[in-house]
Design a protein around this motif. Structure first.
Motif, PDB file in Angstrom:
ATOM      1  N   THR A 103      68.897  18.819  47.635  1.00  0.00           N
ATOM      2  CA  THR A 103      69.447  19.769  46.664  1.00  0.00           C
ATOM      3  C   THR A 103      68.548  20.997  46.535  1.00  0.00           C
ATOM      4  OG1 THR A 103      68.268  18.691  44.866  1.00  0.00           O
ATOM      5  CG2 THR A 103      70.503  17.940  45.289  1.00  0.00           C
ATOM      6  N   MET A 104      67.506  21.028  47.343  1.00  0.00           N
ATOM      7  CA  MET A 104      66.529  22.106  47.241  1.00  0.00           C
ATOM      8  C   MET A 104      67.004  23.295  48.084  1.00  0.00           C
ATOM      9  SD  MET A 104      62.482  21.710  47.766  1.00  0.00           S
ATOM     10  CE  MET A 104      61.407  23.102  47.970  1.00  0.00           C
ATOM     11  N   THR A 105      67.591  24.273  47.412  1.00  0.00           N
ATOM     12  CA  THR A 105      68.187  25.392  48.151  1.00  0.00           C
ATOM     13  C   THR A 105      67.898  26.724  47.472  1.00  0.00           C
ATOM     14  OG1 THR A 105      70.244  25.323  46.929  1.00  0.00           O
ATOM     15  CG2 THR A 105      70.146  24.002  48.935  1.00  0.00           C
ATOM     16  N   SER A 106      68.191  27.764  48.224  1.00  0.00           N
ATOM     17  CA  SER A 106      68.103  29.122  47.718  1.00  0.00           C
ATOM     18  C   SER A 106      69.071  29.928  48.580  1.00  0.00           C
ATOM     19  CB  SER A 106      66.660  29.616  47.853  1.00  0.00           C
ATOM     20  OG  SER A 106      66.563  30.985  47.529  1.00  0.00           O
ATOM     21  N   MET A 107      69.132  31.227  48.378  1.00  0.00           N
ATOM     22  CA  MET A 107      70.083  32.019  49.165  1.00  0.00           C
ATOM     23  C   MET A 107      69.452  33.348  49.535  1.00  0.00           C
ATOM     24  SD  MET A 107      73.167  31.718  50.373  1.00  0.00           S
ATOM     25  CE  MET A 107      74.332  30.724  49.444  1.00  0.00           C
ATOM     26  N   LEU A 108      69.606  33.719  50.798  1.00  0.00           N
ATOM     27  CA  LEU A 108      69.175  35.049  51.234  1.00  0.00           C
ATOM     28  C   LEU A 108      70.416  35.919  51.358  1.00  0.00           C
ATOM     29  CD1 LEU A 108      67.069  37.079  52.501  1.00  0.00           C
ATOM     30  CD2 LEU A 108      67.773  36.159  54.714  1.00  0.00           C
ATOM     31  N   LYS A 109      70.419  37.037  50.597  1.00  0.00           N
ATOM     32  CA  LYS A 109      71.550  37.954  50.699  1.00  0.00           C
ATOM     33  C   LYS A 109      71.086  39.231  51.382  1.00  0.00           C
ATOM     34  CE  LYS A 109      74.117  36.133  46.833  1.00  0.00           C
ATOM     35  NZ  LYS A 109      74.583  36.281  45.448  1.00  0.00           N
ATOM     36  N   VAL A 110      71.675  39.509  52.520  1.00  0.00           N
ATOM     37  CA  VAL A 110      71.368  40.743  53.225  1.00  0.00           C
ATOM     38  C   VAL A 110      72.533  41.696  52.948  1.00  0.00           C
ATOM     39  CG1 VAL A 110      70.847  41.807  55.434  1.00  0.00           C
ATOM     40  CG2 VAL A 110      70.126  39.457  54.995  1.00  0.00           C
ATOM     41  N   VAL A 111      72.232  42.760  52.202  1.00  0.00           N
ATOM     42  CA  VAL A 111      73.318  43.627  51.738  1.00  0.00           C
ATOM     43  C   VAL A 111      73.246  45.000  52.419  1.00  0.00           C
ATOM     44  CG1 VAL A 111      73.591  42.509  49.504  1.00  0.00           C
ATOM     45  CG2 VAL A 111      71.901  44.318  49.751  1.00  0.00           C
ATOM     46  N   GLU A 112      74.446  45.622  52.560  1.00  0.00           N
ATOM     47  CA  GLU A 112      74.505  46.939  53.226  1.00  0.00           C
ATOM     48  C   GLU A 112      74.023  48.016  52.260  1.00  0.00           C
ATOM     49  OE1 GLU A 112      76.979  47.605  56.125  1.00  0.00           O
ATOM     50  OE2 GLU A 112      77.593  45.531  56.409  1.00  0.00           O
ATOM     51  N   VAL A 117      57.313  37.492  59.750  1.00  0.00           N
ATOM     52  CA  VAL A 117      57.857  38.839  59.613  1.00  0.00           C
ATOM     53  C   VAL A 117      59.066  38.979  60.525  1.00  0.00           C
ATOM     54  CG1 VAL A 117      57.378  41.312  59.816  1.00  0.00           C
ATOM     55  CG2 VAL A 117      55.541  39.729  59.194  1.00  0.00           C
ATOM     56  N   THR A 118      60.153  39.550  59.993  1.00  0.00           N
ATOM     57  CA  THR A 118      61.330  39.754  60.825  1.00  0.00           C
ATOM     58  C   THR A 118      62.147  40.930  60.281  1.00  0.00           C
ATOM     59  OG1 THR A 118      63.193  38.654  61.894  1.00  0.00           O
ATOM     60  CG2 THR A 118      62.875  38.188  59.567  1.00  0.00           C
ATOM     61  N   THR A 119      63.009  41.460  61.136  1.00  0.00           N
ATOM     62  CA  THR A 119      63.901  42.529  60.699  1.00  0.00           C
ATOM     63  C   THR A 119      65.292  41.944  60.526  1.00  0.00           C
ATOM     64  OG1 THR A 119      62.591  44.142  61.902  1.00  0.00           O
ATOM     65  CG2 THR A 119      64.821  44.802  61.291  1.00  0.00           C
ATOM     66  N   VAL A 120      65.815  42.066  59.309  1.00  0.00           N
ATOM     67  CA  VAL A 120      67.115  41.432  59.031  1.00  0.00           C
ATOM     68  C   VAL A 120      68.231  42.360  59.516  1.00  0.00           C
ATOM     69  CG1 VAL A 120      66.327  39.941  57.177  1.00  0.00           C
ATOM     70  CG2 VAL A 120      66.961  42.254  56.635  1.00  0.00           C
ATOM     71  N   ASP A 121      68.814  42.031  60.662  1.00  0.00           N
ATOM     72  CA  ASP A 121      69.781  42.942  61.260  1.00  0.00           C
ATOM     73  C   ASP A 121      71.222  42.447  61.194  1.00  0.00           C
ATOM     74  OD1 ASP A 121      69.686  40.943  63.075  1.00  0.00           O
ATOM     75  OD2 ASP A 121      68.814  42.123  64.709  1.00  0.00           O
ATOM     76  N   LYS A 122      71.449  41.461  60.354  1.00  0.00           N
ATOM     77  CA  LYS A 122      72.835  41.009  60.141  1.00  0.00           C
ATOM     78  C   LYS A 122      73.048  40.858  58.642  1.00  0.00           C
ATOM     79  CE  LYS A 122      73.566  38.448  64.416  1.00  0.00           C
ATOM     80  NZ  LYS A 122      72.199  38.618  64.988  1.00  0.00           N
ATOM     81  N   GLY A 153      68.805  45.777  57.735  1.00  0.00           N
ATOM     82  CA  GLY A 153      67.987  46.603  58.609  1.00  0.00           C
ATOM     83  C   GLY A 153      66.535  46.712  58.185  1.00  0.00           C
ATOM     84  N   SER A 154      66.185  46.169  57.030  1.00  0.00           N
ATOM     85  CA  SER A 154      64.792  46.297  56.611  1.00  0.00           C
ATOM     86  C   SER A 154      63.932  45.216  57.262  1.00  0.00           C
ATOM     87  CB  SER A 154      64.682  46.203  55.084  1.00  0.00           C
ATOM     88  OG  SER A 154      65.299  45.030  54.632  1.00  0.00           O
ATOM     89  N   THR A 155      62.648  45.553  57.359  1.00  0.00           N
ATOM     90  CA  THR A 155      61.704  44.575  57.896  1.00  0.00           C
ATOM     91  C   THR A 155      61.071  43.841  56.722  1.00  0.00           C
ATOM     92  OG1 THR A 155      61.328  45.936  59.824  1.00  0.00           O
ATOM     93  CG2 THR A 155      59.647  44.302  59.324  1.00  0.00           C
ATOM     94  N   VAL A 156      61.103  42.534  56.809  1.00  0.00           N
ATOM     95  CA  VAL A 156      60.721  41.716  55.664  1.00  0.00           C
ATOM     96  C   VAL A 156      59.610  40.758  56.063  1.00  0.00           C
ATOM     97  CG1 VAL A 156      61.562  40.072  53.939  1.00  0.00           C
ATOM     98  CG2 VAL A 156      63.109  41.802  54.865  1.00  0.00           C
ATOM     99  N   LYS A 157      58.614  40.663  55.197  1.00  0.00           N
ATOM    100  CA  LYS A 157      57.583  39.650  55.413  1.00  0.00           C
ATOM    101  C   LYS A 157      57.775  38.538  54.385  1.00  0.00           C
ATOM    102  CE  LYS A 157      52.668  38.919  55.959  1.00  0.00           C
ATOM    103  NZ  LYS A 157      51.345  39.526  55.956  1.00  0.00           N
ATOM    104  N   PHE A 158      57.974  37.332  54.877  1.00  0.00           N
ATOM    105  CA  PHE A 158      58.089  36.180  53.997  1.00  0.00           C
ATOM    106  C   PHE A 158      56.699  35.579  53.832  1.00  0.00           C
ATOM    107  CE2 PHE A 158      62.263  36.741  55.780  1.00  0.00           C
ATOM    108  CZ  PHE A 158      63.108  36.482  54.711  1.00  0.00           C
ATOM    109  N   ILE A 159      56.287  35.411  52.563  1.00  0.00           N
ATOM    110  CA  ILE A 159      54.978  34.826  52.268  1.00  0.00           C
ATOM    111  C   ILE A 159      55.250  33.648  51.344  1.00  0.00           C
ATOM    112  CG2 ILE A 159      52.681  35.285  51.313  1.00  0.00           C
ATOM    113  CD1 ILE A 159      53.382  38.306  51.582  1.00  0.00           C
TER     114      ILE A 159
END
Lengths: 40, 555, 158
Positions: free
Chosen positions: C149-158, C126-131, C90-96
C-alpha cells in the motif's frame, strides 16, 4: 560418421542450434535495451 | 521402453547404506516441494485479487515459507542427496566414518530447518528468504538457518574426504568426472556460504538476541549477495552434471568431451562468486566502478554455459546421426523422446535459453533499473531454478529413486512423468511469461495484491496477475503428479534393478589434461578474484559506514 | 585441448556478443554518465527529519545546477513524503531520497527510476522527464505488512 579419431565430425545441426540460441540472446537484449533507452 | 528394458546386467550399485543417507535427504526435499508448492499456489491466487487467505495467515508469511522451502531446503537437500549417491557410485562406497559425518550433517540441517520453520509458522520470522536487515526475525530463525549451512558443510566434508581418498589410491589419474563435478559444486557452496554464515553468526544473531543494538545494513546485504548468486549456480551445477554425464548414457551416446566439461565447471567456480553486486546495482553506498567490474565478471560466467550449450547439442547430434539421422536436423527425431529420463531434463535445457537471455539482461549494469525488483525477476528464476533445475532433478529422480530403493520405473509411470513435464511446461510458460511481461510494465515482485490506490497503470496488470494464477494452478497440478510418481518409486513400484547411468567419454575426445584438476591453482585464482572484486568496496563500506540500524518487526 | 571448429566459431560469436553488451552499457555509463542510481552520502537514519535537505521534503526549484528541480523524498513504513510529486514536462530532475526505518524501494512505474533506499544512505538519480502523464510510485522492496500500500504519484505536467 564412425571414422576413428575424426577430428571434426559433422556438427552442422549443432552450429545452427547454437546460432539460434545466440540470435535469441541478441534480439532479447536489444529489445530490452530499446525499452530502457525509450524510458526516462 | 528402455526405462524398464534395461537388461539385468551387472550395474555398479550404490551401497545400500549410502543409499539410505541419500534417500533421507531426498525425502526432506520432496516434503519441502509439497509445502512450498502449496504456498506458491496460495500466493498466485491471492495476487489474482480473487482470493484472501483464511485464519489470519499473512501473505508474507506464506511467501517466506515458499522461498525458504523451495529456494533453500528443496534445492540443498536434493543436491546433497544426489551428490552422496553420485560420489558413492563413481568413487566407491563411503567409509563408516564418512557416512556418519553425512548423518551428523543431515540431522544438524534438519534440526535447523525445523527450528526456522517453527518461527516462520509462529509469524516470528516473516522476513522472506533473503531476511534483509533491519527487518528483524526471532533469533531462533537465524540460528536455524545457520545450522542448515553448517550441517551442509559437514555433509560436504564427507564427500571431500571420499574424493581425497580416491585420489590417494589413484595417483596421477583424473578422478571420475561425476566425482570431480560434485567436489567443484561443493567447493563453490562452501566458499559462498561462508558469506551468509558470517552475516548470520556475526551480525544477525547477536543483534536479534539484543547483544548489540545496531546492524550494518549494507554490509549484511553485501554478505548475503556474495552468497546469493553462487547459490543459484550451486543449484544449476547438479543439473549440468546430469546433462554432461548422465544424459549421454541414457541416449546411448558418449560424453562429448571430458576436458571441456571439467573446464566449464572450473569456470563456474571462478566466476560465479565475485558477482554479487549485480543484485545490488540500484543500491547506494557502492561505487559504479565496482558495480561495473562485477558486471564484467558476471558476463564471464555466461561463457561456461555457452560451452555447455554446444556440448549438449553436439552430444545429441552425434548420437542422432549414429542412429541414422540425416540432413541438418534429422538427428533430432532419433532421440529417445519417449524416455522420461531424457525428455524431462531436455525441457529443462530448452528453458535455459530464455532463462539465460533474461539473466544477461538483468546483469547489464544500468539496464537493471528496467527490471529491478519487478516480477520479471520472479519470472526469470522460475525459468532457471523452477524449470531448468527442477525438471532436471525430476528427470534424475526417475532413475535415482528406483536405483536406491531397488525398484523400477514402470511404463505407466514413465508416461505419467512425461505428462508431468508437459503440465509443468504449460503452467510455467503461462505463469513465467505473464510475469516477464507485467514485470516490464512495472509490477513489483514480493507484494501482496493491491490496486495501488486505483492507479491506472496498476489496473493494466490485473489480467496478467490472473494469468499467473492460472499458470500457478497448473503448476500445482504438476507438483501433485510428481509427488505421486515419487511416492510410487519409493514405496510401490515393482522390485527390480535400475541403472544409475554414468556416461563414458567419446573415443574421439582427447585425454583430459591434469592441470584441470590442480586445485591449488584453481582455488588460488578463485580466492584472488573474490578479493579483487570485493576488498576495496567492502573496506569502503566499513570505513564509511553510517550509524547502524536497530531492528524492526513490521509484519 | 582440441576444440571443434564450430565450437570455436560459437565461442567467438558468443563472447563477442557479451563484449558488445558490456561495451554498450559501459560506454553509456562511464562516458555519458548513465550510471545506475547510487549515492555516497551517509546520514543517521534516526535523525533524518532534522538533517538538510530531508527536514523539508518536497519538490524544490533550483538555480545554477545541472538540474532544474530537486525532489527530496523521505520513505518510512508505509508511506512516502511527499505523497505526490509534480514537475513540468522536459525538466531535469534530481531525486534525493532516504529512509527512516527499514529498506524500501523507490520505483516509478513505466520509467527507469528504480532505486533501493537503505537506512543511513542517500540514494540519488538524475533524469529528464520527457513524457507527460501520471506515473505510479511504489515500494518494491519488501518492508512489512503494509508494503503493497506504500505508494505515491509522479505527475509530469505540460
Amino acid at each position: 560418421m564412425s571414422k576413428k579419431k575424426e577430428k571434426n565430425p559433422n556438427l552442422k545441426g549443432t552450429l545452427y542450434s547454437v546460432g539460434f540460441v545466440g540470435l535469441f540472446i541478441l534480439v532479447s537484449w536489444f529489445m530490452a535495451f530499446y525499452l530502457f533507452i525509450d524510458r526516462f | 521402453m528402455t526405462t524398464i528394458k534395461e537388461k539385468a546386467k551387472e550395474f555398479t550399485k550404490v551401497d545400500r547404506r549410502d543409499g539410505k543417507l541419500a534417500l533421507a535427504h531426498i525425502y526432506v526435499a520432496f516434503i519441502a516441494l509439497f509445502i512450498g508448492g502449496l504456498c506458491g499456489l496460495l500466493q498466485v491466487l491471492v495476487r489474482s485479487g480473487k482470493f484472501t487467505l483464511p485464519w489470519g495467515i499473512g501473505y508474507y508469511q506464506v511467501l517466506t515459507v515458499h522461498g525458504v522451502l523451495l529456494g533453500l531446503i528443496l534445492t540443498t537437500y536434493f543436491i546433497l542427496g544426489f551428490q552422496i549417491a553420485a560420489m558413492s557410485r563413481t568413487s566407491g562406497t563411503f567409509t563408516n566414518k564418512q557416512r556418519s559425518l553425512g548423518w551428523i550433517g543431515f540431522w544438524i540441517m534438519t534440526t535447523g530447518t525445523i527450528a526456522a520453520a517453527t518461527m516462520v509458522l509462529l509469524n516470528e520470522a516473516s522476513v522472506l528468504y533473503t531476511f534483509y536487515a533491519p527487518l528483524q526475525a526471532h533469533w531462533i530463525f537465524y540460528v536455524g538457518m545457520a545450522l542448515v549451512v553448517v550441517g551442509s558443510w559437514i555433509v560436504g566434508l564427507a564427500k571431500i574426504m571420499k574424493y581425497r581418498e580416491w585420489r590417494k589410491v589413484h595417483p596421477g589419474e583424473s578422478s571420475p568426472l561425476l566425482s570431480f563435478m560434485v567436489i567443484v559444486n561443493m567447493a563453490m557452496w562452501i566458499i559462498c556460504s561462508l558469506g551468509v554464515a558470517v552475516e548470520v553468526v556475526f551480525q544477525l544473531i547477536p543483534w536479534s538476541l539484543g547483544w548489540v543494538d545496531k546492524v550494518d545494513v549494507l554490509l549484511s546485504r553485501t554478505l548475503f549477495w556474495y552468497f546469493g548468486h553462487p547459490l543459484v549456480y550451486f543449484w544449476l551445477l547438479p543439473a549440468y552434471m546430469v546433462w554432461y554425464v548422465v544424459i549421454p548414457k541414457i541416449i546411448g551416446g558418449k560424453i562429448f568431451s571430458d576436458a571441456l566439461a571439467r573446464l566449464s565447471f572450473m569456470l563456474f567456480l571462478l566466476f560465479s562468486i565475485p558477482v554479487g553486486f549485480h543484485h545490488q546495482l540500484t543500491e547506494p553506498g557502492i561505487e559504479s566502478f565496482w558495480k561495473f567490474l562485477q558486471v564484467v565478471l558476471t558476463m564471464m560466467v555466461v561463457i561456461p554455459s555457452l560451452l555447455t550449450a554446444f556440448s549438449m547439442f553436439a552430444t545429441f547430434e552425434l548420437r542422432g546421426r549414429q542412429l541414422g539421422g540425416k540432413g541438418l536436423f534429422g538427428w533430432v527425431k532419433k532421440l529417445p523422446w519417449k524416455d522420461a529420463r531424457f525428455a524431462v531434463p531436455f525441457i529443462g535445457m530448452a528453458a535455459f535459453i530464455p532463462a539465460g537471455a533474461g539473466g544477461i539482461i538483468n546483469a547489464s549494469h544500468q539496464m537493471n533499473q528496467l527490471i529491478h525488483n519487478t516480477i520479471w525477476v520472479t519470472g526469470h528464476f522460475h525459468l532457471t531454478v523452477a524449470t531448468t533445475v527442477v525438471l532436471t532433478f525430476f528427470g534424475a529422480s526417475y532413475w535415482l529413486l528406483p536405483h536406491l530403493t531397488g525398484r523400477v520405473l514402470t511404463k505407466q509411470m514413465n508416461k505419467l512423468a512425461i505428462i508431468q513435464a508437459i503440465v509443468w511446461t504449460v503452467g510455467m510458460s503461462i505463469m513465467s511469461g505473464a510475469m516477464h511481461i507485467v514485470g516490464l510494465m512495472g509490477a513489483p515482485r514480493r507484494s501482496d495484491f493491491s490496486t495501488y490506490g486505483g492507479a491506472e497503470q496498476a489496473t493494466d496488470w490485473i489480467p496478467y496477475q490472473i494469468a499467473q494464477a492460472v499458470g500457478g494452478t497448473i503448476l500445482f497440478v504438476g507438483i501433485i503428479l510428481i509427488l505421486y510418481i515419487v511416492v510410487n518409486l519409493l514405496f510401490f513400484a515393482p522390485k527390480g534393478e535400475t541403472e544409475f547411468p554414468v556416461g563414458e567419454v567419446s573415443e574421439n575426445a582427447e585425454k583430459t589434461p591434469m592441470w584441470l584438476e590442480n586445485w591449488k591453482i584453481w582455488l588460488t585464482i578463485c580466492i584472488a578474484l573474490i578479493l579483487f572484486a570485493y576488498t576495496v568496496p567492502v573496506i569502503d563500506m566499513i570505513q564509511n559506514a553510517p550509524p547502524g540500524s536497530k531492528g524492526y518487526k513490521f509484519w | 585441448m582440441h576444440i571443434h571448429k564450430y565450437e570455436k566459431w560459437w565461442l567467438t560469436f558468443g563472447i563477442s556478443s557479451l563484449v558488445l553488451f558490456l561495451f554498450i552499457v559501459g560506454f553509456s555509463a562511464f562516458h555519458y554518465g548513465s550510471h545506475p542510481p547510487t549515492g555516497k552520502v551517509y546520514i543517521d537514519p534516526e535523525r533524518v527529519d532534522e538533517i538538510v535537505p530531508f527536514n523539508n521534503p518536497g519538490v524544490h526549484k533550483v538555480e545554477g545546477k545541472e538540474w532544474d528541480y530537486e525532489v527530496v523524498l523521505v520513505a518510512s513504513a508505509f508511506y512516502y513524503n511527499p505523497p505526490e510529486i509534480e514537475v513540468p514536462l522536459g525538466s531535469t530532475v534530481k531525486f534525493i531520497a532516504t529512509t527512516k526505518d527499514v529498506v524500501h524501494g523507490f520505483q516509478i512505474v513505466g520509467t527507469n527510476i528504480n532505486m533501493i533506499l537503505e537506512p543511513g544512505y542517500v540514494s540519488e538519480y538524475v533524469t529528464t522527464v520527457d513524457k507527460s502523464g501520471e506515473f505510479l510510485i511504489l515500494c518494491n522492496e519488501y518492508c512489512g505488512i503494509g508494503h503493497s500500500t506504500m505508494t505515491s504519484m509522479l505527475k509530469v505536467v505540460e
